[in-house]
Design a protein around this motif. Structure first.
Motif, mmCIF file in Angstrom:
data_model
loop_
_atom_site.group_PDB
_atom_site.id
_atom_site.type_symbol
_atom_site.label_atom_id
_atom_site.label_comp_id
_atom_site.label_asym_id
_atom_site.label_seq_id
_atom_site.Cartn_x
_atom_site.Cartn_y
_atom_site.Cartn_z
ATOM 1 N N GLY A 1 41.543 38.569 35.863
ATOM 2 C CA GLY A 1 40.248 39.181 36.169
ATOM 3 C C GLY A 1 40.095 40.534 35.513
ATOM 4 N N GLY A 2 41.172 41.323 35.537
ATOM 5 C CA GLY A 2 41.123 42.630 34.892
ATOM 6 C C GLY A 2 40.882 42.522 33.402
ATOM 7 N N ALA A 3 41.580 41.583 32.746
ATOM 8 C CA ALA A 3 41.388 41.387 31.306
ATOM 9 C C ALA A 3 39.963 40.939 31.005
ATOM 10 C CB ALA A 3 42.386 40.351 30.792
ATOM 11 N N THR A 4 39.442 40.042 31.831
ATOM 12 C CA THR A 4 38.078 39.556 31.627
ATOM 13 C C THR A 4 37.067 40.679 31.836
ATOM 14 O OG1 THR A 4 38.753 37.365 32.399
ATOM 15 C CG2 THR A 4 36.398 37.835 32.371
ATOM 16 N N GLY A 5 37.250 41.472 32.891
ATOM 17 C CA GLY A 5 36.316 42.561 33.166
ATOM 18 C C GLY A 5 36.305 43.612 32.083
ATOM 19 N N ALA A 6 37.490 43.955 31.560
ATOM 20 C CA ALA A 6 37.567 44.930 30.474
ATOM 21 C C ALA A 6 36.838 44.426 29.246
ATOM 22 C CB ALA A 6 39.024 45.229 30.143
ATOM 23 N N ALA A 7 37.024 43.126 28.930
ATOM 24 C CA ALA A 7 36.363 42.552 27.754
ATOM 25 C C ALA A 7 34.852 42.455 27.953
ATOM 26 C CB ALA A 7 36.944 41.170 27.468
ATOM 27 N N ILE A 8 34.423 42.017 29.138
ATOM 28 C CA ILE A 8 32.991 41.864 29.390
ATOM 29 C C ILE A 8 32.280 43.213 29.361
ATOM 30 C CG2 ILE A 8 31.295 41.281 31.175
ATOM 31 C CD1 ILE A 8 33.049 38.935 31.944
#
Length: 511
Positions: A417-424
């Motif tokens: 989730g953290g990786a996805t949020g940073a990318a988004i």
């Protein structure tokens, strides 16, 4: 704030037997340095991100300094859970610390952004085991009902790391350079290893079959999807055949992951665990929570330093309301869960508050740093209710025999989730800048270089940045809404009962 948390945690242990109290204290003080290091790394780098980008370039790939670490940690977390159950959690914790320190040295020496991103991935392979193994070690000596009571101890540890992290990161970045942040991990890592050597733990079962196929497919697919998000709309058009091919392969890999895992004896992601309603809903809530948290942690320092032209030290100080409120509320939520036995409602209410505050933040984005800091205080407080509730629910539903894998599942959800949020969040920022002002990105890159050299000057593109960050906060608010909806869909469990009876009762109530 830390003192009361420790006092409350001491009182919370009074209900345990003398033997259990001593076992918990011994385990906690030996794993606390590793947990502290894992928590510190999540915030200490935030205030240095603009300086790193200004020094090495690559604004489009800013999020990958965080994302590379999180993807590696995502893959490593369930593997550590599995290997900890098999070979002993202390042994695997020591291996995790070795990789973490080695990755930190590589980060400090990195001459280019690409090498830094690779070094962060190495660091993540170690960092993925710090929290998972430390929490699993504590789970060996504390029962599910009692785990909420010891959140005061965990909260005090997180409060210290989360309070010091942004400040230390900002001060080191501004006065000694961003590389000093990674050099700091060496003495901290060695100290954590010395403490971990004294942990008393079970030797493990000795049986471990790693999921090579699932791990490879998951890692490659996740990188493909997040890479598409990071370059789409500014480096390359969203309709580009190359981008569509990469994104499609990533999505197809994630879809195929489930049948691959069903055929594997020791899967990276257990289909049996994820198939249980409480576990998959709690894990999805954690994933969305982490996307919001890490998206905000990545973007806030850049927002403060580019829009309001604060120094790295000041931007670190302005992150404290977010991080400290989160751990204080996390402590209080853990105590409340142990008192009531019902973890769902605090988490759902907290996430609902977060969603509302994000929309207020987007509407009042021009009101300055104090206004923003006050709202991030509320966001941190709302987010603080998520992890203790989700962790307790998942461990309760999984049972003692699957404790390590269940703990790793939550860590897995948090890191992906953290990786996805940073990318988004970075994709939304750069995409919005491209729409508002096609020249803004080049100007922003130049301004980040001036920030790295400590020459703070008024931004030439402040209006464009304001408009772009408004969309970032709207996007994070939308993710918060999704998290709240999923949280409210979880049954209102009673931790005093058994998982089978409680879920059967919940099913009858719905019918």
């Amino acid at each position: 704030m830390i003192g009361p948390a420790s006092a409350k945690s001491e009182n919370s242990l009074s209900s345990l037997s003398a033997e259990k109290r001593e076992q918990f204290r011994s385990a906690f003080f030996h794993v606390a340095p590793s947990m502290f290091l894992g928590a510190l790394d999540q915030t200490i780098i935030a205030a240095a991100l603009p300086a790193i980008t200004g020094s090495l370039g690559g604004l489009s790939y800013l999020a990958w300094v965080v994302t590379a670490y999180l993807i590696a940690a995502t893959v490593a977390a369930p593997l550590y859970g599995r290997m900890g159950d098999a070979y002993g959690r202390r042994r695997m914790l020591l291996w995790a610390l070795c990789l973490f320190v080695a990755g930190s040295v590589a980060c400090a020496l990195a001459p280019t952004l690409f090498i830094l991103i690779c070094a962060r991935a190495l660091q993540g392979l170690g960092g993925g085991g710090l929290m998972t193994l430390a929490q699993a070690l504590l789970g060996e000596v504390v029962s599910p009902k009692e785990r909420g009571r010891i959140q005061g101890w965990l909260g005090a540890n997180f409060a210290l790391a989360s309070t010091l992290g942004p400040v230390i990161g900002g001060v080191l970045s501004q006065h000694l350079g961003w590389r000093s942040i990674f050099w700091l991990n060496i003495p901290l890592g060695l100290g954590a290893a010395c403490a971990a050597l004294r942990i008393k733990t079970s030797p493990g079962t000795g049986i471990c079959r790693l999921d090579y196929a699932g791990t490879t497919v998951f890692a490659a697919s996740t990188v493909a999807v997040l890479f598409s998000l990071s370059i789409g709309g500014h480096e390359i058009a969203w309709t580009s055949p190359v981008l569509l091919t990469i994104a499609s392969l990533g999505v197809a890999g994630l879809v195929l992951l489930r049948p691959i895992e069903q055929k594997t004896q020791q899967p990276l992601i257990s289909p049996q665990l994820i198939g249980e309603p409480v576990i998959w809903r709690a894990s999805l809530t954690v994933l969305l929570f982490a996307a919001v948290l890490f998206g905000l942690i990545v973007q806030l320092p850049v927002f403060f330093q580019t829009v309001f032209r604060t120094s790295a030290t000041t931007s670190g100080l302005l992150l404290i309301p977010l991080t400290l409120a989160q751990v204080v509320v996390s402590t209080a939520t853990g105590v409340r869960i142990s008192t009531t036995g019902h973890p769902r409602t605090p988490m759902a209410v907290g996430l609902s508050i977060v969603a509302a505050v994000f929309f207020v933040l987007a509407a009042g984005i021009k009101l300055g740093t104090v206004f923003t800091a006050l709202l991030t205080l509320l966001i941190g407080a709302g987010l603080g209710s998520t992890m203790p509730a989700a962790q307790t629910m998942v461990q309760w539903a999984a049972g003692k025999d699957r404790l390590g894998v269940a703990t790793a599942t939550v860590s897995f959800s948090r890191t992906i989730g953290g990786a996805t949020g940073a990318a988004i969040s970075s994709a939304v920022l750069l995409g919005a800048l491209q729409v508002v002002d096609p020249n803004a990105r080049a100007i922003l890159s130049h301004e980040l270089s001036s920030i790295a050299s400590s020459r703070v000057e008024p931004s030439q593109i402040a209006p464009a940045l304001m408009a772009a960050y408004r969309w970032v906060f709207f996007a994070l608010g939308g993710l918060s809404v999704c998290a709240a909806v999923v949280a409210w869909s979880i049954p209102n469990l009673d931790l005093a009962g058994s998982p089978a009876s409680a879920l059967a009762t919940s099913s009858l109530d719905r019918n």
